[in-house]
Scaffold this motif. Structure first.
Motif, short mmCIF file in Angstrom:
data_model
loop_
_atom_site.label_atom_id
_atom_site.label_comp_id
_atom_site.label_asym_id
_atom_site.label_seq_id
_atom_site.Cartn_x
_atom_site.Cartn_y
_atom_site.Cartn_z
N ALA A 1 -14.24 16.00 10.34
CA ALA A 1 -14.31 17.32 9.71
C ALA A 1 -12.91 17.86 9.44
CB ALA A 1 -15.11 18.27 10.59
N ALA A 2 -12.01 17.68 10.41
CA ALA A 2 -10.63 18.14 10.23
C ALA A 2 -9.92 17.37 9.13
CB ALA A 2 -9.86 18.01 11.55
N LEU A 3 -10.17 16.07 9.04
CA LEU A 3 -9.55 15.24 8.00
C LEU A 3 -10.07 15.65 6.61
CD1 LEU A 3 -7.67 12.74 7.55
CD2 LEU A 3 -9.78 11.38 7.46
N HIS A 4 -11.38 15.81 6.51
CA HIS A 4 -11.97 16.16 5.21
C HIS A 4 -11.49 17.52 4.73
CE1 HIS A 4 -15.56 13.26 6.15
NE2 HIS A 4 -14.44 12.62 5.84
N ARG A 5 -11.25 18.44 5.65
CA ARG A 5 -10.73 19.75 5.24
C ARG A 5 -9.33 19.63 4.65
NH1 ARG A 5 -13.58 21.73 9.88
NH2 ARG A 5 -11.74 21.43 11.21
N GLN A 6 -8.65 18.52 4.92
CA GLN A 6 -7.33 18.28 4.33
C GLN A 6 -7.43 17.43 3.06
OE1 GLN A 6 -4.09 17.54 7.31
NE2 GLN A 6 -5.75 17.56 8.81
N HIS A 7 -8.65 17.36 2.51
CA HIS A 7 -8.91 16.70 1.21
C HIS A 7 -8.73 15.18 1.28
CE1 HIS A 7 -8.92 20.74 -0.52
NE2 HIS A 7 -7.79 20.95 0.12
N PRO B 1 -16.71 12.22 0.92
CA PRO B 1 -16.53 12.30 2.37
C PRO B 1 -17.76 11.85 3.15
CG PRO B 1 -16.67 14.50 1.39
CD PRO B 1 -16.55 13.54 0.26
N ARG B 2 -18.93 11.85 2.53
CA ARG B 2 -20.14 11.40 3.22
C ARG B 2 -20.13 9.90 3.46
NH1 ARG B 2 -23.94 14.59 -0.97
NH2 ARG B 2 -22.43 13.51 -2.31
N SER B 3 -19.21 9.17 2.80
CA SER B 3 -19.04 7.74 3.09
C SER B 3 -18.58 7.54 4.53
CB SER B 3 -18.03 7.11 2.13
OG SER B 3 -18.48 7.17 0.80
N ASP B 4 -17.72 8.43 5.01
CA ASP B 4 -17.25 8.33 6.39
C ASP B 4 -18.38 8.60 7.38
OD1 ASP B 4 -14.67 7.75 5.58
OD2 ASP B 4 -13.96 9.81 5.74
N LEU B 5 -19.35 9.42 7.00
CA LEU B 5 -20.48 9.71 7.88
C LEU B 5 -21.40 8.50 7.97
CD1 LEU B 5 -21.31 13.40 6.90
CD2 LEU B 5 -19.50 12.47 8.37
N PHE B 6 -21.54 7.76 6.87
CA PHE B 6 -22.30 6.51 6.91
C PHE B 6 -21.64 5.53 7.89
CE2 PHE B 6 -23.45 2.25 5.62
CZ PHE B 6 -24.79 2.34 5.26
N SER C 1 -21.92 17.32 5.78
CA SER C 1 -20.55 17.48 6.27
C SER C 1 -20.47 16.92 7.68
CB SER C 1 -20.12 18.95 6.26
OG SER C 1 -20.76 19.66 7.31
N ALA C 2 -19.26 16.53 8.07
CA ALA C 2 -19.04 16.01 9.42
C ALA C 2 -19.30 17.09 10.47
CB ALA C 2 -17.62 15.47 9.55
N LEU D 1 -17.42 20.04 0.58
CA LEU D 1 -17.35 20.74 1.86
C LEU D 1 -17.64 22.22 1.68
CD1 LEU D 1 -14.26 19.15 3.63
CD2 LEU D 1 -16.67 18.58 3.90
N ALA D 2 -17.14 22.80 0.60
CA ALA D 2 -17.31 24.23 0.39
C ALA D 2 -18.77 24.61 0.22
CB ALA D 2 -16.51 24.68 -0.84
N ARG D 3 -19.55 23.71 -0.34
CA ARG D 3 -20.96 24.05 -0.54
C ARG D 3 -21.86 23.54 0.60
NH1 ARG D 3 -22.84 20.27 -5.70
NH2 ARG D 3 -23.33 18.37 -4.52
N SER D 4 -21.24 23.06 1.68
CA SER D 4 -22.01 22.58 2.83
C SER D 4 -21.54 23.24 4.12
CB SER D 4 -21.88 21.05 2.95
OG SER D 4 -22.26 20.41 1.76
N PRO D 5 -21.46 24.58 4.15
CA PRO D 5 -20.96 25.25 5.35
C PRO D 5 -22.01 25.32 6.45
CG PRO D 5 -21.66 26.89 3.78
CD PRO D 5 -21.84 25.55 3.10
N ILE D 6 -21.56 25.61 7.66
CA ILE D 6 -22.47 25.95 8.77
C ILE D 6 -22.46 27.47 8.90
CG2 ILE D 6 -22.94 25.76 11.23
CD1 ILE D 6 -21.63 23.04 11.21
N VAL D 7 -23.61 28.07 8.67
CA VAL D 7 -23.77 29.51 8.82
C VAL D 7 -24.48 29.77 10.14
CG1 VAL D 7 -24.77 31.61 7.84
CG2 VAL D 7 -23.90 29.81 6.33
N MET D 8 -23.92 30.63 10.96
CA MET D 8 -24.50 30.96 12.27
C MET D 8 -25.03 32.39 12.24
SD MET D 8 -22.45 31.15 15.89
CE MET D 8 -23.14 31.89 17.37
N ALA D 9 -26.32 32.53 12.48
CA ALA D 9 -26.93 33.85 12.61
C ALA D 9 -27.05 34.18 14.08
CB ALA D 9 -28.30 33.88 11.93
N ALA D 10 -26.24 35.13 14.56
CA ALA D 10 -26.29 35.55 15.96
C ALA D 10 -27.27 36.72 16.05
CB ALA D 10 -24.91 35.96 16.44
#
Length: 491
Positions: free
Chosen positions: A147-153, A215-220, A285-286, A338-347
């Motif tokens: 995730a950190a690597l992908h955020r660096q493009h 980036p989903r190649s790395d998840l495979f 996303s990772a 990555l921008a269109r695959s965020p994690i949204v947390m509803a507290a």
């Protein structure tokens, strides 16, 4: 940012001529070679010391990577080293080795970087199958690094156990970027070669089809690694031809629980989702993958979790037919993916918030998630427990407080799920037990790479003093976007 190698010291002996064997004790551009740590087919690794201007040794622990140039080698080896020289100065953070310097090809090509102590993850394959909890822990740490690597493009494109190391605190470190692709830099490998690039057992279907920017190649590849660690077997064997690589386009792997029946269904769900042929059916996303590996209780089980055999002959034949000559559709740019695959947390404070505030919070979350096609929604509630003393885990009717809160959380989210059809694990529920609600929310968001927290704040002045401190603390201390929703004003 580009960093050049230090100027050679006047008192140092001249560097060895190009292609001459390096020896311990030599000084190369201000770095003294201490010992050769590894001799590989494509590069040698040396432990080196950086010399200060006065000739004394600096204290940092460094590694020098030197390509093996013998003549007649695969050109991809040389281009891959150029790629790594170009990429490493652009990377930062704890999940990659710290870049120090690089050497010019006209004299002696090299890369000097921080030396990560210890071995790679490769020896753990010899101990496979590993306990499920260890598989999940390794996977979560590697997914966090990705995730950190992908955020660096950057897409790594060669994720495998031998390219993964761990710092003493357990942080995963990714190494060897010779096959990687940076979204904003030239792709030298794509320009020079027309064959699939990668390591056979771990290559994604789209890599086989010459796609190098998803980036989903790395998840495979991480899914392949998790499969091996969990079962002791590789899901696609060890192919050594393009024809063998293409089998993963139409042949499904044997489900992990068919090999090792004691594996929990949630782990099979996660692994098989990583190994989907189409990237759109994998984790998007990772960070989303890391969340499931860290919070298995929230994994939504589908038919994947129950499979005990691979696809039948007819389904395999159908998939083979459609794979003939098929080309993978071009993915969106890595940053856009990555921008269109965020994690949204509803507290959600399901026990104390008013119905009006809960409804307003639900509508706000629905609108936010609706705008992102690949968003993952994690609904979180905090069950307060005592710092000291015995907690009441059941109510007066003998029902579990934890389960009641979980049911209430699912009931709150029902309109969102119904409106947006959040299928395939995009909606999960988590009840956190903690004495400090704000701290629990902040910690969950940080550990799981949450991009956006949405939470409520009451309108009542008395209650605002109580909850306002929670929302205020979350806003002040979270490292992501926070939206605070207030109860609608009375008409």
């Amino acid at each position: 940012m580009s960093t050049s190698a230090p100027t050679p010291l006047p008192s140092s002996p001249p560097p060895p001529p190009a292609h001459a064997p390096l020896e311990a004790g030599q000084v190369l551009d201000g770095f003294r070679l201490e010992a050769r740590l590894h001799q590989g087919g494509m590069a040698n690794l040396w432990r080196v010391t950086r010399l200060k201007p006065d000739g004394t040794a600096a204290a940092d622990d460094l590694l020098m990577k030197v390509p093996r140039i013998k003549g007649g080698e695969d050109p991809a080896t040389i281009v891959g080293f150029e790629v790594e020289q170009m990429l490493m100065p652009q990377l930062s953070g704890p999940h990659v080795p710290r870049f120090v310097a690089r050497g010019d090809w006209t004299r002696q090509a090299f890369i000097v970087m921080e030396r990560i102590p210890g071995d790679t993850l490769r020896p753990r394959l010899d101990d496979a199958p590993l306990p499920p909890e260890e598989v999940a822990d390794i996977g979560a740490r590697v997914a966090t690094a990705l995730a950190a690597l992908h955020r660096q493009h950057v897409v790594h494109l060669d994720i495998k156990p031998s390219n993964i190391m761990f710092r003493p605190d357990g942080t995963a470190v990714l190494v060897d970027f010779g096959l990687s692709r940076h979204e904003h830099l030239p792709d030298l490998l794509e320009e020079e070669f027309t064959l699939p690039m990668g390591t056979g057992p771990y290559m994604s279907p789209e890599q086989v089809q010459f796609v190098r920017n998803d980036p989903r190649s790395d998840l495979f590849a991480l899914g392949v690694m998790l499969y091996h660690l969990a079962t002791g077997e590789r899901p696609f064997g060890q192919p050594n031809s393009v024809r063998g690589l293409r089998r993963r386009l139409y042949v499904e792997p044997v489900p992990p629980r068919a090999i090792r029946s004691e594996l929990p269904p949630w782990l099979q769900e996660v692994i098989l989702r990583c190994l989907e042929v189409k990237p759109d059916r994998r984790y998007q996303s990772a960070a989303q993958l890391a969340l499931d590996l860290r919070e298995p209780a929230g994994v939504a089980l589908t038919a994947r979790a129950e499979k005990l055999q691979g696809s039948g002959a007819m389904r395999r034949l159908k998939r083979w037919f459609f794979a003939l000559g098929a080309e993978a559709p071009p993915p969106p740019p890595a940053g856009q993916q990555l921008a269109r695959s965020p994690i949204v947390m509803a507290a959600v404070d399901v026990d104390n918030a008013t119905p009006e505030l809960l409804a307003q919070l639900c509508e706000t979350v629905r609108r936010i998630v609706q705008t992102e096609s690949g968003a993952r929604l994690a609904c979180v509630s905090v069950m307060r427990v005592n710092r000291i003393g015995i907690d009441e885990l059941t109510d007066k009717q003998g029902q579990s407080v934890h389960v009641k809160q979980l049911i209430a959380l699912k009931h709150w989210a029902r309109p969102i799920s119904k409106a947006l059809d959040l299928e395939d694990g995009r909606l999960t529920f988590h009840v956190l037990e903690a004495p400090d609600a704000a701290g629990a929310i902040i910690d969950f968001a940080h550990r799981n790479g949450v991009d956006h927290i949405v939470m409520g704040a009451r309108g009542s002045s008395a209650l605002r003093r109580y909850l306002g401190s929670v929302s205020g603390q979350v806003v002040a201390e979270s490292d992501c976007t926070v939206t605070v929703v207030r109860e609608p004003a009375a008409s």
